[in-house]
Design a protein around this motif. Sequence first.
Motif, PDB file in Angstrom:
ATOM      1  N   ARG A  96       0.365  -0.653   0.051  1.00  0.00           N
ATOM      2  CA  ARG A  96       0.600   0.228   0.133  1.00  0.00           C
ATOM      3  C   ARG A  96       0.958   1.425  -0.121  1.00  0.00           C
ATOM      4  N   GLU A  97       0.069   2.530  -0.333  1.00  0.00           N
ATOM      5  CA  GLU A  97       0.770   3.164  -0.241  1.00  0.00           C
ATOM      6  C   GLU A  97       0.569   4.341   0.325  1.00  0.00           C
ATOM      7  N   GLY A  98       1.286   5.840   1.188  1.00  0.00           N
ATOM      8  CA  GLY A  98       0.549   6.491   1.746  1.00  0.00           C
ATOM      9  C   GLY A  98       1.024   7.567   2.171  1.00  0.00           C
ATOM     10  N   SER A  99       0.466   8.802   2.441  1.00  0.00           N
ATOM     11  CA  SER A  99       1.382   9.830   2.531  1.00  0.00           C
ATOM     12  C   SER A  99       2.678   9.764   4.017  1.00  0.00           C
ATOM     13  N   GLU A 100       3.383  10.923   4.015  1.00  0.00           N
ATOM     14  CA  GLU A 100       4.426  10.826   4.365  1.00  0.00           C
ATOM     15  C   GLU A 100       4.038  10.613   6.161  1.00  0.00           C
ATOM     16  N   ASP A 101       2.985  11.569   6.499  1.00  0.00           N
ATOM     17  CA  ASP A 101       2.459  12.243   7.523  1.00  0.00           C
ATOM     18  C   ASP A 101       1.584  11.040   8.269  1.00  0.00           C
ATOM     19  N   PHE A 102       1.264  10.375   7.212  1.00  0.00           N
ATOM     20  CA  PHE A 102       0.317   9.334   7.796  1.00  0.00           C
ATOM     21  C   PHE A 102       1.575   7.652   7.601  1.00  0.00           C
ATOM     22  N   VAL A 103       2.210   7.203   7.007  1.00  0.00           N
ATOM     23  CA  VAL A 103       3.031   6.543   7.587  1.00  0.00           C
ATOM     24  C   VAL A 103       3.626   6.312   8.279  1.00  0.00           C
ATOM     25  N   PHE A 104       4.459   7.917   8.549  1.00  0.00           N
ATOM     26  CA  PHE A 104       5.271   7.774  10.020  1.00  0.00           C
ATOM     27  C   PHE A 104       4.475   8.659  10.799  1.00  0.00           C
ATOM     28  N   GLY A 105       2.620   8.549  11.054  1.00  0.00           N
ATOM     29  CA  GLY A 105       2.280   8.476  12.351  1.00  0.00           C
ATOM     30  C   GLY A 105       2.149   7.264  12.426  1.00  0.00           C
ATOM     31  N   LEU A 106       2.216   6.343  11.617  1.00  0.00           N
ATOM     32  CA  LEU A 106       2.312   5.002  12.130  1.00  0.00           C
ATOM     33  C   LEU A 106       2.830   4.229  13.679  1.00  0.00           C
ATOM     34  N   LYS A 109       3.461   5.754  17.987  1.00  0.00           N
ATOM     35  CA  LYS A 109       3.179   5.501  19.525  1.00  0.00           C
ATOM     36  C   LYS A 109       4.390   5.269  20.289  1.00  0.00           C
ATOM     37  N   GLY A 110       4.045   3.764  19.288  1.00  0.00           N
ATOM     38  CA  GLY A 110       6.308   3.058  19.875  1.00  0.00           C
ATOM     39  C   GLY A 110       6.725   3.922  19.957  1.00  0.00           C
ATOM     40  N   MET A 111       6.971   4.974  18.921  1.00  0.00           N
ATOM     41  CA  MET A 111       8.366   5.829  19.206  1.00  0.00           C
ATOM     42  C   MET A 111       8.062   6.938  20.181  1.00  0.00           C
ATOM     43  N   ALA A 113       6.618   6.614  22.568  1.00  0.00           N
ATOM     44  CA  ALA A 113       6.560   5.898  24.042  1.00  0.00           C
ATOM     45  C   ALA A 113       8.067   5.513  24.412  1.00  0.00           C
ATOM     46  N   LEU A 114       9.317   5.422  23.412  1.00  0.00           N
ATOM     47  CA  LEU A 114      10.518   4.577  23.783  1.00  0.00           C
ATOM     48  C   LEU A 114      11.024   6.197  23.991  1.00  0.00           C
ATOM     49  N   ALA A 115      10.762   7.195  23.546  1.00  0.00           N
ATOM     50  CA  ALA A 115      11.232   8.249  23.216  1.00  0.00           C
ATOM     51  C   ALA A 115      10.995   9.172  25.007  1.00  0.00           C
ATOM     52  N   GLU A 116       9.727   8.686  25.117  1.00  0.00           N
ATOM     53  CA  GLU A 116       9.735   9.486  26.795  1.00  0.00           C
ATOM     54  C   GLU A 116      10.507   8.315  27.372  1.00  0.00           C
ATOM     55  N   VAL A 149       3.003  -1.453  24.807  1.00  0.00           N
ATOM     56  CA  VAL A 149       2.924  -0.135  24.249  1.00  0.00           C
ATOM     57  C   VAL A 149       1.200  -0.392  23.123  1.00  0.00           C
ATOM     58  N   GLU A 150       0.231  -0.005  23.753  1.00  0.00           N
ATOM     59  CA  GLU A 150      -1.346  -0.394  22.915  1.00  0.00           C
ATOM     60  C   GLU A 150      -1.238   0.190  21.305  1.00  0.00           C
ATOM     61  N   MET A 151      -1.285  -0.723  20.255  1.00  0.00           N
ATOM     62  CA  MET A 151      -1.081  -0.234  19.257  1.00  0.00           C
ATOM     63  C   MET A 151      -1.490  -1.161  18.423  1.00  0.00           C
ATOM     64  N   THR A 152      -1.916  -0.701  17.039  1.00  0.00           N
ATOM     65  CA  THR A 152      -2.297  -1.737  16.507  1.00  0.00           C
ATOM     66  C   THR A 152      -1.857  -2.435  15.977  1.00  0.00           C
ATOM     67  N   THR A 153      -1.905  -3.458  14.388  1.00  0.00           N
ATOM     68  CA  THR A 153      -1.015  -4.782  14.277  1.00  0.00           C
ATOM     69  C   THR A 153      -0.844  -4.089  13.304  1.00  0.00           C
ATOM     70  N   LEU A 154      -1.303  -2.991  12.498  1.00  0.00           N
ATOM     71  CA  LEU A 154       0.061  -2.158  11.564  1.00  0.00           C
ATOM     72  C   LEU A 154       0.932  -0.888  11.967  1.00  0.00           C
ATOM     73  N   GLU A 155       0.496  -0.499  12.997  1.00  0.00           N
ATOM     74  CA  GLU A 155       0.960   0.448  13.925  1.00  0.00           C
ATOM     75  C   GLU A 155       2.675  -0.307  14.546  1.00  0.00           C
ATOM     76  N   ARG A 156       2.497  -1.771  15.113  1.00  0.00           N
ATOM     77  CA  ARG A 156       3.076  -2.442  15.568  1.00  0.00           C
ATOM     78  C   ARG A 156       3.708  -3.102  14.180  1.00  0.00           C
ATOM     79  N   GLU A 157       3.655  -3.287  13.032  1.00  0.00           N
ATOM     80  CA  GLU A 157       4.288  -4.003  12.019  1.00  0.00           C
ATOM     81  C   GLU A 157       5.193  -2.292  12.136  1.00  0.00           C
ATOM     82  N   MET A 158       4.661  -0.959  11.489  1.00  0.00           N
ATOM     83  CA  MET A 158       5.550  -0.812  11.011  1.00  0.00           C
ATOM     84  C   MET A 158       6.926   0.225  12.461  1.00  0.00           C
TER      85      MET A 158
END
Length: 428
Positions: A96-106, A109-111, A113-116, A149-158
């Motif tokens: 699939r293809e997405g915008s920069e905001d969408f893809v990096f937005g996925l 949550k994980g990133m 949480a790590l940064a905090e 970290v509470e994420m969707t499957t796609l968020e975790r995969e990205m």
Amino acid sequence: MSIQYDVAVVGGGFAGLVAAREASQLGRSVVVIEASERLGGRTWTEDRLGTRIELGGTDVHWLQPHVWAELSRYDLAIEEFTPPERLLYLDDGQVREGSEDFVFGLMDKGMSALAEVARTAYERPHDPRYSNAAFDFDKLTLGEFLDGVEMTTLEREMTSSFWAAACQAPLDKAGITIALRWLALAGWDWRVMLDVISRYKIIGGTGRLVEGIVSDTPAEFLMNTAVTSIAENDSRVDIGLADGSTVTARAVVCAVPVNVLSDIEFDPAFPHIDRVAASGQISGGQKVVCRIKGDRTPYMAFAPEGHPFVLMQYDRPIDGDHIAVVFGSDATAVNGSSVTDVQQVLRTWLPDVEVLDVATHNWTVDSLYRGTWAVPAPGQLREQLDALESRNGRVLLAGADIASGSFALIDGAIHTGLRAGRDAAAID
């Protein structure tokens, strides 16, 4: 036969080269002993694929203070990988293809949480001992943390796509400290971190920096010379070479990858060296540089952890074609030297892609390295710092594999070499 020096440096990567420069410029006689026919260690600039490419470490940034000082010293400029205009990702096996905001937005949550956590654990990026929290979190793998970290499957995969490329190892085995240290270097901002570790490179390649340091280093170089033993006594260190000869020095800087430390016999045994050598580091991935037919709109592509390649990045156009770099976390998953095999995997993202040629080096099976850039397992932080900081004898360690701040980066190699070279020069 034995030759006497003030300082002997074992290993000709950036840590060893900088250590040799520092010691020699303090007036000490220095020899660099390198087991291969080239300098640079796990950086390697080559003229291949019709252009100049990097087979190993590449990325630099002004937020990596030690390498930036070196670039300034030798008047070297940087350029950036062409920013992507298309972002591709796999979702349930479909590209699939997405915008920069969408893809990096996925990844947010994980990133985030790590940064905090990084802000707490690494309040001072180059001083992990400043807060005991760094050692507390060192008990975790990166995978364990992301599981919480509470994420969707796609968020975790990205999120796992990026870190599988960065860690060159399964995330359920990679220690969280590598992520926390890289985030701390970037001011605990994960988007800035992406720039710090993956956007900018030296014009002309890392070999230009190697050449600059060597030109500034009045040391002797013994190439294609393997070290088999390092024996310390009260007044000197005897370095045994594979050809049966011996080099003697007042002090030694040992700047070889931790996964090959055990190939050297140390006498007496040094507990801090033994611990680091026994633990090693776990990277086992690969980097493949590809020349691809035709030019395309600059792109970046992601795949979940477990895919043969987890990240692909457009680099630059070349004579009507283009160069792309791909990363996988398991060097055995695909033959990176095979145009056919690499092309088959890349067609997961780009079905019509035609790979013309590939260039890679299997660092994992190379007996002089046994791994790509260092990736720690949980629980190794304290022993790495102890080994780096030990000054109880005439044998000092250096290298990105045990760097306190810029761990696994060129910057960390340089930082450790600066200190070890100057400390070795001070030993009478």
